[in-house]
Design an enzyme around this catalytic site. Structure first.
Site, PDB file in Angstrom:
ATOM      1  N   ALA A   1      34.164  45.518  21.130  1.00  0.00           N
ATOM      2  CA  ALA A   1      32.810  46.054  20.949  1.00  0.00           C
ATOM      3  C   ALA A   1      32.064  45.169  19.945  1.00  0.00           C
ATOM      4  CB  ALA A   1      32.846  47.491  20.445  1.00  0.00           C
ATOM      5  N   PHE A   2      30.743  45.223  19.964  1.00  0.00           N
ATOM      6  CA  PHE A   2      29.974  44.286  19.146  1.00  0.00           C
ATOM      7  C   PHE A   2      30.103  44.541  17.645  1.00  0.00           C
ATOM      8  CE2 PHE A   2      26.001  45.423  16.938  1.00  0.00           C
ATOM      9  CZ  PHE A   2      25.991  46.791  17.123  1.00  0.00           C
ATOM     10  N   LYS A   3      30.620  45.717  17.267  1.00  0.00           N
ATOM     11  CA  LYS A   3      30.821  46.004  15.847  1.00  0.00           C
ATOM     12  C   LYS A   3      31.693  44.943  15.175  1.00  0.00           C
ATOM     13  CE  LYS A   3      29.003  50.351  15.759  1.00  0.00           C
ATOM     14  NZ  LYS A   3      28.423  50.427  17.096  1.00  0.00           N
ATOM     15  N   ASP A   4      32.549  44.280  15.940  1.00  0.00           N
ATOM     16  CA  ASP A   4      33.388  43.215  15.376  1.00  0.00           C
ATOM     17  C   ASP A   4      32.554  42.112  14.716  1.00  0.00           C
ATOM     18  OD1 ASP A   4      35.882  44.242  16.139  1.00  0.00           O
ATOM     19  OD2 ASP A   4      35.778  43.313  18.116  1.00  0.00           O
TER      20      ASP A   4
ATOM     21  N   LEU B   1      31.810  43.544  11.328  1.00  0.00           N
ATOM     22  CA  LEU B   1      32.914  44.144  10.577  1.00  0.00           C
ATOM     23  C   LEU B   1      34.103  43.202  10.377  1.00  0.00           C
ATOM     24  CD1 LEU B   1      32.714  47.848  11.701  1.00  0.00           C
ATOM     25  CD2 LEU B   1      32.599  46.979   9.368  1.00  0.00           C
TER      26      LEU B   1
END
Ligand SMILES: *Cc1c(COP(=O)(O)O)cnc(C)c1O
Length: 496
Positions: free
Chosen positions: A109-112, A115
């Site tokens: 997911a793009f949160k990587d 994060l």
């Protein structure tokens, strides 16, 4: 040196490294750069940079009390060897549009993107601020954020992380992602109930005097990794530039030509980073804000009335199910001429009467940056199947919301600009919805994954493929009221 200040009080100032460590300002406002208009980055000067170099350059503009070497190290530690695609954020042409794939990191997911980097920045900031205590990151998650935070923070020195997820509120794949998490500084715990129960459990930790005392004795400070931390926004500016540069290199646009970006939006972090890119000078015509059936933002951008007096709906794009988008406060600050009194009044209105109304002038400014639209679940699932049939490209439900709104925008606006849709998750994270839109069924999500791969001839991301056979390391399922005990126990184990 640059100063950040609270969106609600100009007296609350901090340098970048403090902002990254602290997250939220003491008055509940969000830290914002007070001289954003002085920052510029000409895309022509970036055409020869690879992703890592570009990231280092953009971070340096905002985090000016970090040295260039420190930032280059952070970027290297965060990104090298962590992506399944060498380009990190590849751009794929689908019909006349472009899909910017932000999901090739460890959690799909793009949160990587943010994060993986935030923990590195925090670790440098710990030294800069000469903080003696260790940090404990506490996060409640509805799925994507928690796992991405765990991957970013695992095995770091002096920073620990605990993630709490609703036992009955995440998909089977997301649950397995949590239960198999490795790392010597992580705690993962299911809370009986739904996301609200998990969130109120975490709030209990922050407000418990007893726990605070306990933590102080152990030399630990609590912090969070949620998207109101400015350190999470800066890494998200990078891929807007990268996508633009890719289009120039491929000869799809001339350098300087305007483009539109379409962003599936929830808490307003990703799209806010897009407005920062535009302020820095990236030739962006409009940012298209795409919402699901919880379309507070669509209504707001069309009328200037932000109104949360409505039912909260659970949709097939769960990471966008939200009625109050926290990061919008930073954008308000920008269109209210940095007048913290107005921002504060709007936030108080929202709290007290559940709505606030922009002035005509503020709304006109907003419309220079944004177009807004939404897609309901039925339209979203239809979009997944029709896009796949027509182009062979498989969208995840969040990206499908963006793709649908993009088509709507094209019909309405008839602008000639190239459109780039940000793809925020791999379709393999949301196999139930994908299965439904393609007419595939199975009680077992991992079985469904295989069916989808064989029907669509797309590849299952390796971290998801191997999940089924990974060792389960976290089996705790607790009631909200037992959370104090859990936190104490974990801290004791870590400090042995
Ligand atoms: C978090 C998330 C979003 C929403 O991003 P915001 O920055 O909160 O607007 C969209 N899609 C996916 C898959 C997400 O995980």
């Amino acid at each position: 040196m640059r100063f950040y200040q609270s969106t609600r009080n100009p007296m609350l100032k901090a340098v970048a490294s403090k902002v990254v460590l602290q997250g939220l300002a003491d008055d509940g406002g969000l830290y914002m750069l007070n001289d954003l208009e002085d920052l510029h980055l000409d895309v022509e000067d970036c055409l020869d940079l690879n992703y890592q170099q570009l990231a280092t350059k953009i971070l340096g503009l905002f985090l000016d009390d970090f040295t260039n070497e420190e930032l280059a190290d952070c970027v290297r530690n965060a990104y090298n060897g962590k992506f399944s695609n060498d380009e990190i954020t590849p751009l794929v042409k689908v019909n006349d549009d472009y899909i910017l794939e932000l999901f090739h990191g460890p959690t799909s997911a793009f949160k990587d993107m943010a994060l993986l980097l935030l923990p590195q920045l925090m670790q440098v900031a710990l030294k800069k601020q000469e903080l003696q205590d260790d940090i404990l990151i506490l996060t409640a998650t509805s799925g994507d954020t928690g796992k991405a935070a765990l991957e970013g923070f695992k095995n770091l020195d002096r920073i620990h992380i605990m993630v709490f997820y609703p036992d009955s509120g995440v998909s089977a794949i997301q649950k397995r992602q949590m239960m198999t998490q490795e790392g010597n500084n992580v705690g993962v715990c299911a809370i009986e109930g739904n996301f609200d129960d998990a969130q109120s459990a975490v709030k209990r930790i922050f407000t418990s005097e007893k726990l605070k005392e306990f933590a102080e004795e152990k030399h630990i400070q609590f912090s969070t990794a949620n998207s109101i931390n400015f350190g999470r926004l800066v890494p998200q500016i990078v891929y807007y530039y990268k996508a633009y540069i890719d289009l120039v290199h491929r000869g799809e646009i001339e350098c300087g030509e305007l483009v539109d970006f379409v962003v599936p939006t929830g808490n307003f972090g990703n799209i806010l980073a897009g407005t920062f890119a535009k302020r820095l000078g990236l030739p962006v015509h409009k940012l298209v804000c795409a919402s699901n059936s919880n379309h507070v933002l669509t209504d707001f951008m069309q009328t200037g009335l932000y109104d949360k007096r409505r039912e909260f709906l659970k949709t097939t794009s769960p990471s966008m199910d939200i009625l109050v988008s926290s990061n919008l406060e930073r954008y308000l600050y920008m269109i209210c001429d940095k007048d913290e009194k107005i921002v504060k009044r709007y936030m108080e209105d929202l709290q007290r009467q559940m709505y606030y109304q922009l002035s005509d002038d503020q709304l006109a400014r907003l419309k220079e940056d944004f177009y807004a639209g939404y897609s309901n679940d039925e339209e979203t699932l239809k979009t997944i199947s029709s896009c796949f049939r027509q182009t062979g490209y498989l969208l995840d439900p969040h990206t499908a919301v963006g793709y649908k709104v993009c088509q709507q925008y094209k019909q309405e606006s008839k602008t000639p600009y190239k459109k780039i849709v940000l793809a925020t998750a791999s379709p393999y994270k949301f196999v139930r919805s994908i299965g439904k839109s393609l007419g595939l069924e199975s009680v077992d999500e991992f079985e469904l994954m295989k069916q989808i791969a064989s029907v669509t001839r797309t590849e299952i991301p390796v971290p998801l493929q191997i999940l089924k056979n990974k060792e389960i390391l976290h089996r705790n399922v607790i009631k909200t009221r037992s959370i104090d005990e859990y936190v104490k126990e974990r801290i004791k184990v870590w400090q042995e």
